[in-house]
Design an enzyme around this catalytic site. Structure first.
Site, PDB file in Angstrom:
ATOM      1  N   GLU A 148     110.244  31.442 -24.662  1.00 58.33           N
ATOM      2  CA  GLU A 148     110.880  31.920 -25.897  1.00 58.33           C
ATOM      3  C   GLU A 148     112.211  31.239 -26.161  1.00 58.33           C
ATOM      4  O   GLU A 148     112.520  30.873 -27.293  1.00 58.33           O
ATOM      5  CB  GLU A 148     111.079  33.442 -25.845  1.00 58.33           C
ATOM      6  CG  GLU A 148     109.785  34.243 -25.858  1.00 58.33           C
ATOM      7  CD  GLU A 148     109.113  34.313 -24.498  1.00 58.33           C
ATOM      8  OE1 GLU A 148     109.766  33.964 -23.478  1.00 58.33           O
ATOM      9  OE2 GLU A 148     107.932  34.698 -24.429  1.00 58.33           O
ATOM     10  N   HIS A 183     108.566  47.721 -25.277  1.00 55.39           N
ATOM     11  CA  HIS A 183     107.787  47.182 -26.398  1.00 55.39           C
ATOM     12  C   HIS A 183     108.011  47.937 -27.702  1.00 55.39           C
ATOM     13  O   HIS A 183     107.252  47.770 -28.648  1.00 55.39           O
ATOM     14  CB  HIS A 183     106.286  47.221 -26.079  1.00 55.39           C
ATOM     15  CG  HIS A 183     105.837  46.137 -25.159  1.00 55.39           C
ATOM     16  ND1 HIS A 183     106.241  46.073 -23.852  1.00 55.39           N
ATOM     17  CD2 HIS A 183     105.033  45.066 -25.353  1.00 55.39           C
ATOM     18  CE1 HIS A 183     105.684  45.014 -23.285  1.00 55.39           C
ATOM     19  NE2 HIS A 183     104.952  44.390 -24.176  1.00 55.39           N
TER      20      HIS A 183
END
Ligand SMILES: Cc1ncc(C[n+]2csc(CCOP(=O)(O)OP(=O)(O)O)c2C)c(N)n1
Lengths: 316, 322
Positions: B58, B128
């Site tokens: 990322e 999440h």
């Protein structure tokens, strides 16, 4: 690029840095700088292998890279002094100097951050059908930043035309490279499947030769190369260092390190009068640069957030 | 009229921009097979150079996009999980966002960051379920949270065309919304312009993303009283649009699916204190301070701002309670 040109570049960087250090001491430059003194051969040799449209990313210790890529010394000095005529109009300073017209995508003050920026830029140019090569400079300390290792993977995987130049000056601030890097620097690069070489970073001609090969490789579509240039930082990590009285290098080590001076190594390849002529030329250039920089305007405080957005009309 | 889902609208906007502008490309994890459906069909249409599957890197691919933008392209990054934005906060807030000013305006960084599934996804627990739009607004990165399919289409289009970095949060709770939409009517929605989605006379409810649905449901229960204002863009905030609504209602409630302290709702209340003439103090309905979403369903729900909390806050301001 010839012997004289390489000498001119290392000498320019050296004298620019020495003058910049004195401007820090006199208060003309606020915030200090990270001197490049001792490492000039790398910037000079690497940039000599590049075309004007090739691009570089640089580091917190970036003056040498930016000058070697062709930045105007007066505008560079003006930038360090925070003046409107500076490369970045006084908005970037020492650690962010950029000149997009010369392919200088900016010095970057976050260690290891620019390797992936250079990789993305090189990939994008290639996709646009241009044979531009990107070079990313970073220090040995950056070799422990995960983001840089991620960039190596992307570059090698996608055969991106980028050259990674690690300037191993033995220290990340005060942390010796032996205490920081498990395995070897080139070994890490090789693990990603790219050719990696350790070269003498004190000799501009050796750096030029190695970079020329790496750039040729990149331009012909064969992907990235990694160059570890061994070097030594003659001066402090930062001009604040003397105030902090950091003690991490022995006098003996310093004198051994300083004995291989890139300015002397390259200078010895010139006839004495030729060398003297270049030296005089550079003094005159830097005298003029200092005059221009000190004479130029400070930015208007009312414009402190100018350039924050490219599309300013959206912001009210 | 055809039904268009929110997720399909995002997909359509991305496809339209890829088709109309060669410099646009999308990158991210599993975008080739379109694991999240955001990029469904795009690999087959545009090929591997325009739809770039990345390794799990990322930080590198976020800066890679910055580099590509500096070299003239317009990258769109898909993030699979909202909390991945914590990993790349440096690359967005400290790199992409700062390039223009730090270089004295020499460059622009037109990167779009899309999170198709922000906020609670029901049962995905602590790592999440964040909805971190307030963080980006705080540092000044253009931040968008569309609430309906037409806006999802139009705001993503504007984000991609914008010359600055823009983060687009598509709340998980909104992805399935389907509206009757004439495809021909879909158009770019400008950043920084909010919308009154329901008119009312007594209280302005500011709601973002999926919470606009909650606000509308509450408005249904109090006919004519509740005006629902959807800012659409968290930053820049449409203060004028909000002011016009509040000038009419003189009462304000904000529902914001982020944490209370220094959150988006806190910002709206601060703007109200500085600029609006309210008859009662405003209220905010948010996640609690420093909240981490717990796993068990009842706990997950308890931490999110919901309809009951909103109703209570509205009644409180209508009664003039402190
Ligand atoms: C990610 C990050 N961590 C820490 C710092 C603080 N810092 C600035 S320079 C530096 C040392 C860098 O060492 P190296 O990469 O070897 O480069 P050198 O200074 O030797 O040129 C550190 C730790 C930073 N700027 N960025």
């Amino acid at each position: 690029m010839g012997t004289v040109d390489l000498y001119r570049t290392v000498r320019l960087i050296r004298r620019f840095e020495e003058r910049a250090i004195s401007f820090v001491r006199s208060g003309e430059i606020v915030g200090g700088i990270h001197p490049y003194v001792g490492q000039e051969a790398i910037a000079a040799g690497v940039c000599a292998a590049l075309r004007p449209d090739d691009v570089i990313t640089s580091t917190h210790r970036g003056h040498g890279h930016v000058l070697a890529k062709g930045a105007n010394p007066a505008r560079m000095l003006a930038e360090l002094m925070g003046r409107e005529s500076g490369l970045n109009k006084g908005r970037g300073g020492s650690m962010h100097a950029a000149d997009f017209g010369l392919g200088i995508l900016g010095a970057n003050a976050i260690v290891g951050a620019a390797g992936s920026i250079a990789t993305g830029a090189a990939w994008a140019y290639q996709r646009q059908g241009k044979d531009i090569v990107a070079v990313s400079f970073f220090g040995d300390g950056a070799m422990n930043e995960g983001m840089l290792l991620e960039a190596f993977n992307l570059a090698a995987l996608w055969r991106v035309p980028v050259v990674f130049v690690c300037e191993n000056n033995g220290y990340a601030t005060t942390m010796p490279v032996e205490s920081a890097v498990a395995g070897s620097i080139t070994g890490r690069a090789r693990a990603f499947g790219m050719p990696a070489f350790t070269i003498d970073g004190q000799d501009p001609e050796k750096v030029l030769a190695a970079t020329t090969a790496a750039v040729g490789r990149a331009r012909s579509g064969r992907g990235p190369t990694f160059l570890e240039c061994t070097t030594y930082r003659f001066d402090a990590h930062h001009t604040f260092e003397h105030r902090a009285r950091l003690n991490y290098r022995s006098t003996e080590e310093l004198s051994t390190g300083r004995s291989r001076d890139p300015v002397e190594i390259q200078g010895a390849r010139l006839a004495a009068e030729q060398r003297a002529a270049v030296d005089a030329e550079i003094e005159a250039l830097l005298d003029a640069a200092a005059g221009i920089a000190m004479g130029s305007a400070h930015p208007d405080p009312a414009a402190a957030l100018e350039f924050l957005y490219a599309s300013a009309e959206v912001m009210r | 009229m055809p039904k268009l889902s929110y997720l399909k609208a995002l997909n359509r906007a991305l496809g339209d921009e890829l088709a109309s502008d060669e410099s646009v490309f999308v990158l991210g994890e599993d975008v080739r097979v379109a694991a999240s459906n955001l990029t469904a069909g795009l690999f087959d249409r545009f090929g591997p150079e325009r739809v770039l599957d990345t390794p799990l890197s990322e930080q590198a691919f976020t800066n890679f996009a910055t580099g590509a933008a500096l070299a003239g392209l317009r990258p769109v990054i898909e993030f699979q999980i909202p909390s991945l934005l914590f990993l790349v906060f440096e690359q967005i807030a400290n790199q992409a966002h700062k390039f223009s000013l730090m270089t004295g305006g020499q460059c622009q960084v037109p990167v779009t960051y899309v999170v198709p599934g922000s906020g609670s996804r029901t049962g995905w627990a602590g790592q999440h379920s964040d909805h971190p739009y307030s963080l980006f607004a705080h540092v000044g990165v253009k931040t968008v949270v569309p609430s309906c399919p037409a806006d999802a289409y139009g705001l993503l289009l504007s984000a991609i065309r914008d010359n600055d970095p823009v983060v687009v949060f598509a709340p998980a709770g909104a992805l399935g919304i389907r509206d009757d939409v004439e495809y021909a009517d879909l158009k770019a929605v400008p950043l920084g312009v909010g919308q009154v989605v329901r008119e009312g006379s007594d209280v302005t409810v500011v709601a973002l993303g999926h919470l606009v649905q909650e606000a509308l449901a509450v408005a249904d229960e109090l006919p004519g009283q509740v005006e629902v204002f959807d800012p659409r863009t968290v930053y820049p905030l449409d203060v004028d649009g909000l002011a016009a609504s509040v000038a009419k209602t003189r009462r304000l409630v904000v529902i914001d699916d982020s944490n209370r302290t220094s959150g988006f709702a806190a910002e709206v209340l601060a703007v109200a204190a500085e600029r609006f003439d309210l008859v009662v103090p405003p209220r905010r309905v948010t996640r609690p301070d420093g909240a981490v979403l717990p796993f068990a369903l009842a706990l997950d729900r308890a931490v999110q701002p919901g309809r009951d909390h909103l109703v209570a806050a509205i009644h409180a301001v209508l009664k003039g309670d402190q």
